[in-house]
Design an enzyme around this catalytic site. Structure first.
Site, short mmCIF file in Angstrom:
data_model
loop_
_atom_site.label_atom_id
_atom_site.label_comp_id
_atom_site.label_asym_id
_atom_site.label_seq_id
_atom_site.Cartn_x
_atom_site.Cartn_y
_atom_site.Cartn_z
N LEU A 176 52.59 59.64 65.66
CA LEU A 176 51.74 60.87 64.78
C LEU A 176 51.26 61.93 66.52
O LEU A 176 50.40 62.53 66.19
CB LEU A 176 50.14 60.26 64.50
CG LEU A 176 50.31 59.52 63.04
CD1 LEU A 176 48.89 59.25 62.47
CD2 LEU A 176 51.37 60.76 62.29
N ARG B 280 44.13 64.55 75.61
CA ARG B 280 44.28 65.76 74.64
C ARG B 280 43.84 67.16 75.14
O ARG B 280 44.24 68.14 74.98
CB ARG B 280 44.60 65.54 73.74
CG ARG B 280 45.51 64.14 72.87
CD ARG B 280 45.05 63.77 71.32
NE ARG B 280 43.37 63.52 71.25
CZ ARG B 280 43.13 62.84 70.75
NH1 ARG B 280 43.29 62.94 69.12
NH2 ARG B 280 41.65 61.83 70.57
N ASP C 120 50.33 45.98 68.61
CA ASP C 120 50.73 46.17 70.25
C ASP C 120 49.99 46.74 71.27
O ASP C 120 48.71 47.39 70.47
CB ASP C 120 51.48 47.56 70.14
CG ASP C 120 52.41 48.21 71.49
OD1 ASP C 120 52.81 47.43 71.41
OD2 ASP C 120 51.46 48.78 72.10
N TYR D 31 46.07 49.51 79.91
CA TYR D 31 45.30 49.88 78.30
C TYR D 31 43.67 49.24 79.02
O TYR D 31 43.04 48.56 77.85
CB TYR D 31 45.61 49.73 77.20
CG TYR D 31 47.50 49.86 76.47
CD1 TYR D 31 47.98 50.44 77.56
CD2 TYR D 31 47.61 49.80 74.88
CE1 TYR D 31 49.41 51.16 76.82
CE2 TYR D 31 48.97 49.83 74.81
CZ TYR D 31 49.41 50.39 75.91
OH TYR D 31 51.00 50.38 75.06
N THR E 88 47.55 50.11 70.18
CA THR E 88 45.54 49.23 70.69
C THR E 88 45.27 50.51 72.45
O THR E 88 44.26 50.02 72.64
CB THR E 88 45.24 48.13 71.13
OG1 THR E 88 46.61 47.18 72.21
CG2 THR E 88 45.82 47.47 69.26
N TRP E 89 46.41 51.18 72.46
CA TRP E 89 46.34 51.90 73.90
C TRP E 89 44.67 52.63 73.39
O TRP E 89 44.19 52.34 74.74
CB TRP E 89 47.16 53.19 74.57
CG TRP E 89 47.24 53.77 75.18
CD1 TRP E 89 46.39 53.69 76.16
CD2 TRP E 89 48.12 55.26 75.87
NE1 TRP E 89 46.23 54.64 77.22
CE2 TRP E 89 46.80 56.12 76.83
CE3 TRP E 89 48.64 55.91 74.94
CZ2 TRP E 89 47.84 56.64 77.15
CZ3 TRP E 89 49.34 57.33 75.69
CH2 TRP E 89 48.63 57.19 77.16
N ARG F 270 41.68 53.68 65.98
CA ARG F 270 40.30 53.70 67.03
C ARG F 270 39.29 52.59 66.24
O ARG F 270 38.14 52.34 66.14
CB ARG F 270 39.77 54.43 67.77
CG ARG F 270 40.24 54.25 68.93
CD ARG F 270 39.59 54.74 70.98
NE ARG F 270 40.28 56.07 70.41
CZ ARG F 270 39.66 57.18 70.75
NH1 ARG F 270 38.77 56.32 72.03
NH2 ARG F 270 39.26 58.95 70.60
N GLN G 52 61.06 49.46 72.86
CA GLN G 52 59.70 50.59 72.45
C GLN G 52 60.09 52.03 73.41
O GLN G 52 59.59 51.98 74.36
CB GLN G 52 58.46 49.91 72.72
CG GLN G 52 57.31 50.40 72.08
CD GLN G 52 56.28 49.91 72.79
OE1 GLN G 52 55.30 50.62 72.77
NE2 GLN G 52 55.94 48.64 71.86
#
Length: 334
Positions: A223, A244, A60, A65, A28-29, A298, A192
């Site tokens: 991913l 990104r 998680d 976050y 859920t970041w 999301r 983790q």
């Protein structure tokens, strides 16, 4: 693809705790918005509900976050369904104190790595409030703090466990040496770490130690921030604070390499009857190096598609074909 969607989700156990959860976890970041170009709480809530409906039980999250935003969303989304979820959240990235080591600034707040005893107790109480629950299933040290002895950190976690506020103990972003030190003071149920087809360092560092001590491995970024979800349109732009936008892995040259990689795997994808993203997630589980593949989502559609990967069985020869294609096309991805 319908056969995949209607099959049964694989499950696993979180180390010595005996807690059972799905082999696919919801990360859920991105729901917190920070470094992902903003948030949509309503869409995130739908994604969480869809994940539960699709058999995902491990959710998680972390205070960092969105400075509590993600935990608030998870807590609200699980109203009436808390018993269906295994909640993993974290401690050690703090903004209520300036102890420890400065790590980054988020939304104008300096965030520190700090795992001192009293700070962990404070963080746990704040997380319980945001998550609207009286216990956390898996409590993870988010990033390690070189200013606090591991013995002190572990003592705090064991105290919370005795109090019933947490059920299991985890560590993240940890070296094999530091994990060994944690294990000196008590059981660690899960570690983790980043793991995907192009991020495989733990196979030589942490995986052997985790196997030896029955520590479940949760692989995050399955991913690779969406890089492995399928071919990326060369014209697509990442805007705002989306990480990104400046990540060299998402360069035009790399997108061309990914296109060739996915083209080679098209027959494998067709044979199994799944999307490329599902194929990559299923490979992560089939690799045998992680107990749970954590996948961010999301919106509802992403959540449902990711969850379906937990029911896919990849033949060993297909795993080998994926490995071989990655070696040819993705080795220099960075």
């Amino acid at each position: 693809m319908n056969a995949v969607l209607n099959a049964e989700m694989k499950t696993t156990t979180l180390g010595p705790s005996g807690i059972e959860c799905s082999a696919i976890g919801l990360g859920t970041w991105a729901m917190g918005g920070w470094m992902w170009g903003g948030q949509d709480s309503a869409a995130a809530t739908e994604a969480i509900a869809a994940s539960l409906d699709a058999g995902v039980t491990l959710i998680d999250t972390a205070p960092a976050y969105g400075l509590g935003a993600s935990e608030n969303i998870v807590g609200a989304a699980l109203k009436g369904r808390r018993h269906e979820a295994v909640i993993a959240t974290k401690c050690g990235l703090v903004w209520h104190t300036q102890k420890g080591t400065h790590f980054f600034d988020e939304d104008g707040h300096p965030v520190y790595r700090y795992l001192g005893r009293e700070s962990i107790f404070h963080e746990a109480e704040e997380s319980l409030k945001r998550l609207q629950t009286d216990y956390i299933d898996l409590y993870i040290t988010h990033w390690q703090d070189g200013t606090t002895p591991v013995e002190e950190t572990m003592d705090a976690l064991l105290t919370l466990k005795r109090q019933g506020k947490i059920r299991a103990i985890g560590v993240s972003n940890v070296s094999a040496e530091t994990l060994s030190e944690y294990l000196r003071y008590g059981p660690v149920d899960a570690a983790q770490e980043r793991y995907s087809l192009i991020d495989r360092e733990i196979e030589h560092t942490l995986t052997p130690l985790c196997s030896q001590h029955n520590v479940a491995m949760l692989g995050y970024s399955s991913l690779a921030l969406g890089l492995l979800a399928g071919p990326i349109d060369p014209a697509r732009e990442f805007t705002g604070d989306d990480q990104r936008a400046t990540n060299p892995r998402f360069s035009t040259a790399n997108r061309a390499k990914l296109k060739a990689f996915f083209e080679e795997l098209e027959p494998v994808r067709n044979q199994i009857g799944c999307s490329f993203g599902q194929l990559m997630i299923a490979w992560t589980v089939a690799s045998g190096n992680v107990s749970v593949a954590l996948c961010g989502a999301r919106v509802r559609q992403q959540a449902v598609e990711n969850a379906a990967a937990g029911a896919i069985d990849i033949p060993r020869e297909a795993v080998q074909r994926i490995d071989d294609a990655a070696a040819r096309h993705l080795r220099a991805l960075g």
